[in-house]
Design an enzyme around this catalytic site. Structure first.
Site, short mmCIF file in Angstrom:
data_model
loop_
_atom_site.label_atom_id
_atom_site.label_comp_id
_atom_site.label_asym_id
_atom_site.label_seq_id
_atom_site.Cartn_x
_atom_site.Cartn_y
_atom_site.Cartn_z
N SER A 114 0.80 -1.21 0.00
CA SER A 114 0.00 0.00 0.00
C SER A 114 0.84 1.27 0.00
O SER A 114 1.60 1.52 -0.93
CB SER A 114 -0.96 -0.03 1.19
OG SER A 114 -1.91 1.00 1.12
N ARG A 164 -27.34 -19.78 9.34
CA ARG A 164 -28.12 -20.94 9.76
C ARG A 164 -29.61 -20.64 9.61
O ARG A 164 -30.08 -19.58 10.04
CB ARG A 164 -27.82 -21.30 11.22
CG ARG A 164 -26.34 -21.48 11.54
CD ARG A 164 -25.77 -22.73 10.91
NE ARG A 164 -24.39 -22.94 11.33
CZ ARG A 164 -23.57 -23.78 10.71
NH1 ARG A 164 -23.99 -24.50 9.67
NH2 ARG A 164 -22.33 -23.93 11.13
N ASP A 170 -2.87 6.31 -3.09
CA ASP A 170 -1.68 5.73 -2.47
C ASP A 170 -1.15 4.64 -3.40
O ASP A 170 -1.62 4.48 -4.52
CB ASP A 170 -1.98 5.20 -1.06
CG ASP A 170 -2.94 4.02 -1.07
OD1 ASP A 170 -3.63 3.82 -2.10
OD2 ASP A 170 -3.00 3.29 -0.07
N ARG A 218 -29.87 -17.11 11.82
CA ARG A 218 -28.80 -16.47 12.58
C ARG A 218 -27.49 -16.67 11.84
O ARG A 218 -27.31 -17.65 11.11
CB ARG A 218 -28.69 -17.06 13.99
CG ARG A 218 -28.21 -18.50 14.02
CD ARG A 218 -27.94 -18.96 15.44
NE ARG A 218 -27.51 -20.36 15.50
CZ ARG A 218 -26.25 -20.77 15.33
NH1 ARG A 218 -25.30 -19.89 15.07
NH2 ARG A 218 -25.93 -22.05 15.40
N PRO A 219 -26.53 -15.73 12.01
CA PRO A 219 -25.21 -15.93 11.41
C PRO A 219 -24.45 -17.00 12.18
O PRO A 219 -24.51 -17.06 13.42
CB PRO A 219 -24.53 -14.56 11.57
CG PRO A 219 -25.20 -13.95 12.76
CD PRO A 219 -26.62 -14.45 12.74
N SER A 220 -23.76 -17.87 11.47
CA SER A 220 -22.94 -18.87 12.13
C SER A 220 -21.82 -18.20 12.91
O SER A 220 -21.25 -17.20 12.47
CB SER A 220 -22.35 -19.84 11.10
OG SER A 220 -21.36 -20.65 11.69
N ASP A 279 -1.35 1.39 -3.74
CA ASP A 279 -2.20 0.35 -4.32
C ASP A 279 -3.57 0.88 -4.69
O ASP A 279 -4.50 0.12 -4.99
CB ASP A 279 -2.31 -0.86 -3.39
CG ASP A 279 -2.98 -0.53 -2.06
OD1 ASP A 279 -2.99 0.66 -1.68
OD2 ASP A 279 -3.48 -1.45 -1.39
#
Length: 504
Positions: free
Chosen positions: A64, A464, A276, A455-457, A278
């Site tokens: 970067s 899930r 910058d 729900r997120p695992s 990158d």
């Protein structure tokens, strides 16, 4: 996994004894001559991550805004976002393992992350223009191939371009074409449409001077110039033919020294900006009529963008939740202006893009920029769908405003996250993304004795889905419909949810 073969190849990329590294927000960074073993091992890790997620993973070779003699590497997760925190730990352990411990560390990662070694793996690779990058990218490829992974080497890319490629491949092209041309076409089309819609009298011929920090931004912006409309004239400076990368130029130099980069002639009221190394940071600046230098850093960029978004939202009359995320290092005046004048809520997080990004995902529209010019605007899937719907349904000024918002969405790299789903009531009610719980409620009404929640695992990049009904067939059908709602509203990637097979 042939551990003996890996050990033999690893010896060709030997780790300097006693060297200890830490994978952070920027991945690994240090003097390029010490990174060969890290690159090989990150090739190995990328394959394991790909197998575990059943998705394409990205590897970017760059340091970067660091000096030219440095280099680094960072992995890009399936949704175009930064590597998951648990895998940052795996990266650190693998990079620091002594040669005699390599096999044990690899097996530990596979066991902890439940990696299916029989699963196919695909990696995409990009690199910046540093003289060390090509050789280091080859070390990454060595690590990928020794574990049997497939790869596509894009060669020279900006960091945002690699994030774009990963997300495109994991959405089967829905987000865009996973090519450099696809990237240019998507962004330039949105830019041309937006500037046409936001046209100001007397501003038909826009010009912009760009300091490319003697980096990859020069090559890629030059390639992209032909995609711009005739209404934009871009002049490139510090293109890498003379000066050193990031030396006395680039976004970090301009921000730190509060003055223009060397190698760029500026007149009063000319639009100028700096990338910058990158090209994932940008700051703007100009001289006023009295010759005073004015910097438009990330704080001001966030303020300008969020003010513009607020105006468009007021125009279309839609109550979407707009929020700005800053760190404690943000300019206090920008915070006060946003809260007191624009009435836009501002939230503070710990320093680091991953913290800003995660908080921004809680809003319909989340804006974040660090003062150094590193940031973006995130639109929830529900907000994106609503805006594009309104762009077709509304009339006159409201329709124009909705179309402008739709083009803004395409101007920013959008990345998804399983954590976009937040729950309450012991994980039985989805709070975000907006509209998901309502969709689930409507689906549940179609079936007898039914309920469903998502729900997120906590351990995998999946969501899930739980469904009950009065029969197995109804439960399977409800689960499929809820999965489809999640896929649409939460920015699903990969294969679309399929109905449960009757043969199972």
């Amino acid at each position: 996994m042939d551990l003996d073969t890996i050990t033999k190849h690893s010896a060709l990329h030997a780790k300097p004894s006693g060297l200890i590294l830490q994978y952070g927000t920027a991945g690994f960074r240090m003097k390029a001559e010490h990174l060969d073993h890290v690159m090989f091992r990150m090739g190995l890790l990328a394959v394991l991550r790909s197998k575990q997620t059943k998705s394409t993973i990205g590897v970017m070779v760059t340091a970067s805004h660091n000096p030219e003699e440095d280099n680094g590497v960072k992995l890009v997760d399936p949704l175009g976002e930064m590597l998951a925190p648990s895998w940052e730990e795996h990266a650190t352990c693998l990079a620091n393992a002594e040669e005699q411990n390599m096999q044990r560390v690899l097996m530990n990662i596979c066991e902890k992350a439940a990696v299916d070694l029989q699963q196919a793996a695909f990696i995409v690779i990009g690199r910046d223009t540093r003289s060390s990058s090509e050789k280091l990218a080859q070390s990454v490829i060595d690590g990928i191939t020794v574990l049997g992974g497939q790869f596509h080497d894009y060669g020279l890319l900006t960091t945002p371009q690699l994030h774009y490629m990963v997300y495109c491949r994991n959405t089967n092209g829905q987000y865009g074409k996973a090519t450099v041309e696809g990237y240019y076409q998507k962004l330039s089309k949105a830019f041309a449409e937006l500037t046409k819609q936001a046209f100001c009298s007397g501003d038909e011929h826009r010009s912009l001077k760009v300091d490319c920090a003697n980096g990859i931004g020069a090559l890629k912006l030059r390639e992209m110039q032909c995609y711009f409309s005739e209404g934009l004239s871009v002049q490139l400076f510090n293109v890498g033919t003379k000066g050193k990368l990031n030396h006395l130029c680039g976004a970090d130099f301009v921000k730190s020294h509060q003055k223009p980069p060397q190698g760029m002639e500026m007149k009063s009221n000319e639009r100028c900006c700096s990338f910058d190394g990158d090209a994932d940071r940008i700051v703007y600046y100009y001289y006023d009529a009295d010759g005073h230098f004015h910097l438009i850093d990330g704080d001001k960029i966030a303020t300008l963008i969020s003010s513009f978004l607020k105006e468009l939202l007021l125009e279309i009359g839609e109550n979407l939740n707009l929020g700005v995320v800053q760190t404690a290092y943000a300019n206090g005046s920008s915070t006060r202006y946003l809260e007191e004048v624009m009435k836009v809520p501002v939230y503070c997080t710990k320093t680091g893009v991953k913290h800003l990004h995660h908080k921004a995902q809680e809003f319909d529209i989340g804006v974040y920029f660090e003062a150094n010019g590193h940031g973006t605007v995130l639109f929830s899937k529900a907000a994106e769908m609503k805006i594009k719907q309104l762009a077709e349904e509304l009339e006159d000024k409201k329709r124009k405003a909705a179309k402008m918002l739709a083009n803004i969405i395409d101007l920013f790299n959008q990345v998804a996250d399983r954590q976009v789903i937040c729950t309450t009531d012991a994980e039985r009610q989805a709070v975000t993304p907006p509209g998901l719980q309502e969709a689930i409620n409507d689906l549940v009404k179609k079936y007898k004795l039914s309920r469903a929640f998502v729900r997120p695992s906590g351990t995998e990049d999946v969501v899930r889905v739980y469904a009950e009904a009065d029969s197995q067939g109804s439960a399977d059908s409800l689960a499929h419909e809820v999965s489809w709602a999640v896929y649409q509203l939460a920015g699903g990637v990969g294969e679309k949810p399929q109905p449960v097979s009757e043969d199972i």
